[in-house]
Design an enzyme around this catalytic site. Structure first.
Site, PDB file in Angstrom:
ATOM      1  N   GLN A 201      -1.162  -0.619  -1.554  1.00  0.00           N
ATOM      2  CA  GLN A 201       0.706  -0.902  -2.462  1.00  0.00           C
ATOM      3  C   GLN A 201       0.568  -1.184  -3.698  1.00  0.00           C
ATOM      4  O   GLN A 201       1.388  -1.622  -4.180  1.00  0.00           O
ATOM      5  CB  GLN A 201       0.730  -2.612  -2.287  1.00  0.00           C
ATOM      6  CG  GLN A 201       0.473  -3.116  -0.081  1.00  0.00           C
ATOM      7  CD  GLN A 201       0.940  -4.198   0.305  1.00  0.00           C
ATOM      8  OE1 GLN A 201      -0.118  -4.573   1.046  1.00  0.00           O
ATOM      9  NE2 GLN A 201       1.658  -5.246  -0.531  1.00  0.00           N
ATOM     10  N   GLU A 236      -2.402  -5.176  -1.216  1.00  0.00           N
ATOM     11  CA  GLU A 236      -2.608  -5.829  -2.405  1.00  0.00           C
ATOM     12  C   GLU A 236      -3.458  -5.383  -3.430  1.00  0.00           C
ATOM     13  O   GLU A 236      -3.532  -5.054  -4.903  1.00  0.00           O
ATOM     14  CB  GLU A 236      -1.366  -6.850  -2.613  1.00  0.00           C
ATOM     15  CG  GLU A 236      -0.793  -7.173  -4.225  1.00  0.00           C
ATOM     16  CD  GLU A 236      -0.062  -8.396  -4.087  1.00  0.00           C
ATOM     17  OE1 GLU A 236       0.525  -9.018  -3.721  1.00  0.00           O
ATOM     18  OE2 GLU A 236       0.233  -8.600  -5.334  1.00  0.00           O
ATOM     19  N   ARG A 313       2.035 -20.423  -5.296  1.00  0.00           N
ATOM     20  CA  ARG A 313       2.924 -19.825  -4.641  1.00  0.00           C
ATOM     21  C   ARG A 313       3.074 -21.123  -3.809  1.00  0.00           C
ATOM     22  O   ARG A 313       4.347 -21.729  -3.012  1.00  0.00           O
ATOM     23  CB  ARG A 313       3.546 -18.593  -4.291  1.00  0.00           C
ATOM     24  CG  ARG A 313       4.454 -18.614  -3.715  1.00  0.00           C
ATOM     25  CD  ARG A 313       4.763 -16.504  -3.125  1.00  0.00           C
ATOM     26  NE  ARG A 313       5.146 -15.507  -4.138  1.00  0.00           N
ATOM     27  CZ  ARG A 313       6.186 -16.061  -4.470  1.00  0.00           C
ATOM     28  NH1 ARG A 313       7.141 -16.663  -3.722  1.00  0.00           N
ATOM     29  NH2 ARG A 313       7.021 -15.547  -5.982  1.00  0.00           N
ATOM     30  N   PHE A 347       2.525 -15.224   0.903  1.00  0.00           N
ATOM     31  CA  PHE A 347       1.802 -15.371  -0.483  1.00  0.00           C
ATOM     32  C   PHE A 347       1.572 -16.889  -0.897  1.00  0.00           C
ATOM     33  O   PHE A 347       1.821 -17.504  -1.224  1.00  0.00           O
ATOM     34  CB  PHE A 347       2.407 -14.244  -1.125  1.00  0.00           C
ATOM     35  CG  PHE A 347       1.361 -14.274  -2.643  1.00  0.00           C
ATOM     36  CD1 PHE A 347       0.518 -13.366  -2.248  1.00  0.00           C
ATOM     37  CD2 PHE A 347       1.399 -14.505  -3.557  1.00  0.00           C
ATOM     38  CE1 PHE A 347       0.258 -12.918  -3.900  1.00  0.00           C
ATOM     39  CE2 PHE A 347       0.842 -14.594  -5.031  1.00  0.00           C
ATOM     40  CZ  PHE A 347      -0.264 -13.531  -4.531  1.00  0.00           C
ATOM     41  N   THR A 445       5.276 -14.780  -9.188  1.00  0.00           N
ATOM     42  CA  THR A 445       5.323 -15.646 -10.816  1.00  0.00           C
ATOM     43  C   THR A 445       4.102 -15.246 -11.716  1.00  0.00           C
ATOM     44  O   THR A 445       4.309 -16.583 -13.065  1.00  0.00           O
ATOM     45  CB  THR A 445       4.851 -16.691 -10.105  1.00  0.00           C
ATOM     46  OG1 THR A 445       3.440 -16.626  -8.950  1.00  0.00           O
ATOM     47  CG2 THR A 445       5.862 -17.386  -8.673  1.00  0.00           C
ATOM     48  N   GLU A 716       9.926 -10.342   2.613  1.00  0.00           N
ATOM     49  CA  GLU A 716       8.584 -11.839   3.189  1.00  0.00           C
ATOM     50  C   GLU A 716       9.841 -13.085   3.677  1.00  0.00           C
ATOM     51  O   GLU A 716       9.051 -13.281   4.393  1.00  0.00           O
ATOM     52  CB  GLU A 716       7.246 -12.130   2.192  1.00  0.00           C
ATOM     53  CG  GLU A 716       6.777 -11.317   2.160  1.00  0.00           C
ATOM     54  CD  GLU A 716       6.168 -11.894  -0.519  1.00  0.00           C
ATOM     55  OE1 GLU A 716       7.206 -11.689  -0.550  1.00  0.00           O
ATOM     56  OE2 GLU A 716       4.963 -12.021   0.216  1.00  0.00           O
TER      57      GLU A 716
HETATM   58  N1  MTE Z   1       7.356  -4.552   6.206  1.00  0.00           N
HETATM   59  C1  MTE Z   1       7.367  -3.324   6.955  1.00  0.00           C
HETATM   60  N2  MTE Z   1       7.145  -2.744   8.429  1.00  0.00           N
HETATM   61  N3  MTE Z   1       5.957  -3.184   6.380  1.00  0.00           N
HETATM   62  C2  MTE Z   1       4.526  -3.503   5.864  1.00  0.00           C
HETATM   63  O1  MTE Z   1       3.222  -3.770   4.630  1.00  0.00           O
HETATM   64  N4  MTE Z   1       4.376  -5.819   3.778  1.00  0.00           N
HETATM   65  C3  MTE Z   1       6.158  -6.802   3.898  1.00  0.00           C
HETATM   66  C4  MTE Z   1       7.152  -6.721   3.749  1.00  0.00           C
HETATM   67  N5  MTE Z   1       7.434  -6.112   4.903  1.00  0.00           N
HETATM   68  C5  MTE Z   1       5.739  -5.107   4.295  1.00  0.00           C
HETATM   69  C6  MTE Z   1       6.773  -5.308   5.681  1.00  0.00           C
HETATM   70  C7  MTE Z   1       5.066  -8.086   2.325  1.00  0.00           C
HETATM   71  S1  MTE Z   1       4.079  -8.395   2.264  1.00  0.00           S
HETATM   72  C8  MTE Z   1       5.755  -7.614   1.500  1.00  0.00           C
HETATM   73  S2  MTE Z   1       5.955  -8.242   0.353  1.00  0.00           S
HETATM   74  C9  MTE Z   1       6.809  -6.873   1.233  1.00  0.00           C
HETATM   75  O2  MTE Z   1       7.476  -5.772   2.639  1.00  0.00           O
HETATM   76  C10 MTE Z   1       7.282  -5.670   0.303  1.00  0.00           C
HETATM   77  O3  MTE Z   1       8.490  -4.505   0.316  1.00  0.00           O
HETATM   78  P1  MTE Z   1       9.547  -4.822  -0.463  1.00  0.00           P
HETATM   79  O4  MTE Z   1       9.472  -5.357  -1.666  1.00  0.00           O
HETATM   80  O5  MTE Z   1      10.889  -3.556  -0.643  1.00  0.00           O
HETATM   81  O6  MTE Z   1      10.520  -6.121   0.759  1.00  0.00           O
HETATM   82  N1  HPA Z   2       3.893 -12.612  -5.091  1.00  0.00           N
HETATM   83  C1  HPA Z   2       2.886 -11.044  -4.435  1.00  0.00           C
HETATM   84  N2  HPA Z   2       1.949 -11.288  -4.951  1.00  0.00           N
HETATM   85  C2  HPA Z   2       1.443 -11.315  -6.449  1.00  0.00           C
HETATM   86  C3  HPA Z   2       2.677 -12.467  -6.577  1.00  0.00           C
HETATM   87  C4  HPA Z   2       3.708 -13.284  -6.113  1.00  0.00           C
HETATM   88  O1  HPA Z   2       4.161 -13.985  -6.673  1.00  0.00           O
HETATM   89  N3  HPA Z   2       1.787 -12.744  -8.127  1.00  0.00           N
HETATM   90  C5  HPA Z   2       0.907 -11.689  -8.624  1.00  0.00           C
HETATM   91  N4  HPA Z   2       0.801 -10.411  -7.082  1.00  0.00           N
HETATM   92 MO1  MOS Z   3       3.606  -9.073  -0.034  1.00  0.00          MO
HETATM   93  S1  MOS Z   3       1.907 -10.469   0.474  1.00  0.00           S
HETATM   94  O1  MOS Z   3       3.645  -9.545  -1.725  1.00  0.00           O
HETATM   95  O2  MOS Z   3       2.130  -7.682  -0.178  1.00  0.00           O
END
Ligand code: MTE
Ligand code: HPA
Ligand code: MOS
Length: 771
Positions: A201, A236, A313, A347, A445, A716
């Site tokens: 990621q 991540e 968080r 998170f 954050t 999330e």
């Molecule tokens: N959806 C799918 N299909 N696969 C993933 O790995 N990760 C989740 C969520 N949805 C994920 C997912 C997480 S932890 C996050 S932070 C967000 O997607 C990241 O994508 P976005 O910022 O586009 O929402």
């Molecule tokens: N969310 C997800 N990843 C992060 C954050 C957060 O708030 N801060 C640092 N890494």
């Molecule tokens: Mo999502 S736990 O912020 O990759």
């Protein structure tokens, strides 16, 4: 885009057909050059020990082995910690978790490499491992100094309240179980440059860490990611695989592929933080919280990784959707000998929210009021009771509307009383129902991470090439950002080409995380488009003597009042007139600020809201449970692509359901994980999804802030809608004691835990009757 013109374009994920047909290319599918070799990692068999000797002579002699690397091959930084040190690639002296990488080999095939690593002879001097939160608390083993946040005078308020309750509660860990495991493929190029494909990621951090490990400049490492097969936070950080792969590639000068076996993946990568909350609460007749003290302790594993941000968080979400006038939270970040706990959807926010929902549920059961009433009584309001414990005024609150709407839509009241009747009549099967709210803050954050870049080219045939810093992990960010770009240029979607994320195209990116990928990168892409449009419009206006007219981009035309220019031909004309048709774009989130020390400010650009009603049936003889029906109402603002948002809501919910009711990790007291394969670690299956699943996007939703399309992310927040399943199970358990006792139930509410909770109630009944 005119003010009221929002995209609402239901279309499949750009790779949907490729996902289901197998044509979507993942890291392990990339064509390999002829001389490619394959890696495997040698793992520690102790959770806490001093390494006395590593004898790799048999490993080196093993069939097919070409090279072996150890910590002595690392010339630069031997650490993959993203913020703080603590995650050695290969430890020097001390092993800190079972499965810690100690060395790696490259061989002619993956199978031979995996066979070879098992031949290492390692002697250790055992140290006592610390595995659990309780153990770490007893030994005062912390990664950081315990911290305390406080607002008002909770001790006094609790003392003066009519009612007091005390208790403790835990939520469990969770394995990410992405479909595609950790994988990397590194190809050496001339001048010690490396092309790195990695399932991550966070390509920019991968680039930096490899550069630091080699003592090279970042500009010699190029990381490319077309897509990953799920990350959920587990990619991540976890940079071990890519770094070890790069190390093998540098030593051998050959392309190296390193793909973790599923068992090894579960054994060596970090997971969700387990949390313990110990609370003391004071409240009145209506269940309104007057004072709350909570001690939150989390199992952070062996190193800091992202634990500080994750615990922060949790502290920021200890209120969930509730106004708490007087509150004190202390926070312990426990250091233990398990793999470093890491980001996982929610998170830490979800762990904080479960802690307060447990308090609210227990207050309701203590007062014998339907929990829905107590929840509503404590909600944040619009003009009063609207300031959080960190001093942020909530300006976009819609939880009251959503809750009311869902309560009616799901027929909650009627079903609540029907369930009570059902339980009176049925001895062994019991039903339960619960409605829970979600309020989740959006933005990293860590303020500086809220930035993104993009690169947009328009070629002379009018086709568009789009690159941005976000990672496609299945969530559909590429599809949505392409939709935004196409819409902004008035072009059909298929004229926009989505390309791989690449550190050479967009530099210094943040992880695709914090649900912010589309918000940040989409805005950066639109910024790039806006710059190209400015060039184009200037050119057209000058050449065709158009004054003070605004351009409209629609149906492949650029329209100025009654003058129309076909997009494709005007692009060609602009090119011949030496106009730039390419631009980078940038975005940084406005308004946000957060003083981490004082724990004050506006850490979030906006909040996402939602609510869910779950109904379950439990079998009181076996603890088995069935999720009969779920109704969800979730705020997605003005969704760019409602189909993808629905997918995120459903998927997030089921992942949360897994966390709270099915998935259970277990470590032996020696630190060895016992749940390291699909046969011992259970994730939700098709049979676990709710029998009736009514998911709706909140129709009145709109993002008050200037987010692309006025949308709200669904990355999330939906995970936390699954809290309703847990509390529905607890409601069913409570019925065993005719709602006279507060069930003792921790998450995950597995069949075993449900049975134990029921037994406790039965014992209490016996005790009461015996007297
Ligand atoms: N959806 C799918 N299909 N696969 C993933 O790995 N990760 C989740 C969520 N949805 C994920 C997912 C997480 S932890 C996050 S932070 C967000 O997607 C990241 O994508 P976005 O910022 O586009 O929402
Ligand atoms: N969310 C997800 N990843 C992060 C954050 C957060 O708030 N801060 C640092 N890494
Ligand atoms: Mo999502 S736990 O912020 O990759």
């Amino acid at each position: 885009m005119s003010k009221e013109n929002y995209i609402n374009d239901v279309r499949p994920h750009d790779s949907a057909y490729k996902h289901v047909s197998g044509y979507a290319e993942y890291t392990d599918d990339i064509n390999e050059p002829k001389n490619t070799i394959y890696g495997a990692i040698g793992l520690s068999k102790k959770a806490h020990a001093i390494i006395k000797k590593i004898d790799l002579s048999d490993v080196k002699k093993s069939e097919g082995v070409i090279s072996v690397v150890t910590q002595s091959d690392i010339s630069g930084r031997n650490d993959v910690g993203p913020v703080f040190d603590g995650d050695p690639i290969f430890p020097d002296k001390k092993v800190e978790f079972f499965g810690q990488p100690l060395f790696a080999v490259a061989a002619t095939t993956t199978e031979l490499a995996r066979k070879a690593v098992l031949k290492a002879k390692i002697t250790y001097k055992d140290l006592k491992p610390v595995i659990t939160i309780k153990d770490a608390l007893n030994k005062k083993q912390f990664l950081f100094k315990p911290r305390k946040i406080k607002k008002g005078n909770p001790s006094k308020k609790i003392k003066n309240s009519k009612y007091n309750l005390k208790g403790n509660f835990t939520t469990g860990s969770q394995e990410h179980f992405y479909l595609e495991g950790q994988a990397a493929f590194v190809i050496p190029k001339e001048d010690d440059n490396f092309l790195v494909y990695s399932s991550t990621q966070h390509p920019s951090e991968t680039q930096q860490l490899i550069a630091k490990m080699f003592n090279q400049k970042s500009n010699s490492i190029n990381v490319e990611v077309r897509r990953i097969g799920g990350g959920f936070g587990g990619k991540e950080t976890n940079f071990m695989t890519a770094c070890i792969c790069a190390l093998l590639a540098k030593k051998t000068g050959q392309p190296v592929k390193l793909r973790l076996d599923r068992d090894d993946d579960i054994i060596l990568t970090g997971k969700r933080h387990e949390f313990l909350s110990e609370y003391e609460v004071g409240f009145n007749d209506e269940g309104i919280i007057e004072g709350l003290k909570i001690n939150l302790s989390s199992n952070c594993g062996m190193s800091p990784d992202l634990s500080a941000a994750i615990n922060e968080r949790a502290l920021l979400h200890i209120d969930n959707a509730y106004y708490i006038s007087d509150i004190e939270v202390t926070n312990n970040l426990c250091k233990t000998n398990i793999p470093t706990s890491t980001a996982f959807r929610g998170f830490g926010g979800n762990q904080g929210m479960m802690a307060i929902e447990n308090v609210i549920d227990n207050i309701s059961r203590y007062l014998k009021i339907d929990p829905i009433q107590v929840r509503k009584k404590n909600f944040y309001q619009k003009d009063k009771k609207n300031i959080t414990h960190y001093g942020m005024t909530i300006e976009d609150n819609v939880i009251n509307e959503i809750f009311k709407n869902l309560e009616n839509k799901s027929n909650y009241k009627k079903r609540y009383s029907e369930i009570k009747k059902f339980n009176e009549k049925n001895k062994f099967k019991k039903k339960g129902i619960a409605i829970t709210p979600v309020k989740f803050g959006i933005s990293f954050t860590t303020i500086h991470l809220n930035q993104a870049g993009a690169l947009v080219h328009i070629y002379t045939d009018g086709s568009v090439y789009l690159n941005h810093g976000g990672i496609e992990m299945g969530q559909g960010t590429h599809t949505k950002i392409a939709q935004l770009v196409a819409n902004s240029l008035g072009l059909p979607y298929n004229l926009v080409h989505i390309s791989s994320t690449n550190t050479a195209k967009v530099p210094n990116t943040s992880a695709s995380a914090a649900s912010s990928t589309t918000d940040l990168n989409g805005a950066a892409a639109l910024n790039a488009v806006a710059k190209i449009k400015l060039n184009l419009e200037k050119f057209i206006k000058k050449k065709y003597k158009i004054y003070n007219q605004e351009a409209i981009y629609k149906d492949q035309y650029i329209i100025f009042g009654n003058r129309q220019f076909e997009f494709k031909s005007i692009i060609q004309e602009a090119y011949l007139n030496r106009i730039s048709l390419s631009s980078s774009g940038f975005y940084s989130t406005p308004k946000i600020n957060f003083d981490k020390k004082k724990f004050r400010g506006r850490p979030f650009y906006y909040f996402c809201y939602g609510a869910a009603v779950s109904e379950v049936t439990i079998d009181t003889l076996t603890g088995e449970n069935i999720l009969e029906r779920v109704d969800i109402l979730h705020d997605a603002g003005k969704p760019i692509n409602p189909a993808l948002e629905l997918g995120q809501i459903e998927g997030g919910f089921v992942q949360g359901q897994g966390w709270l009711t099915i998935e259970e990790l277990n470590w032996k007291s020696n630190g060895q994980i016992t749940t390291f394969s699909p046969s011992t670690y259970k994730i939700p299956a098709v049979s676990d999804i709710p029998k009736k699943f009514n998911v709706e996007i909140f129709k009145d939703g709109i993002n008050k802030e200037k987010v692309v399309n006025k949308a709200k992310t669904t990355g999330e927040p939906p995970l936390m809608l699954a809290m309703s399943v847990f509390y529905a199970i607890k409601d069913a358990v409570a019925s065993v004691g005719n709602y006279q006792f507060v069930p003792e139930l921790n998450a995950p509410a597995t069949p075993e835990r449900i049975l134990m909770s029921i037994n406790k109630i039965k014992n209490k009944i016996k005790k009461k009757n015996g007297r």
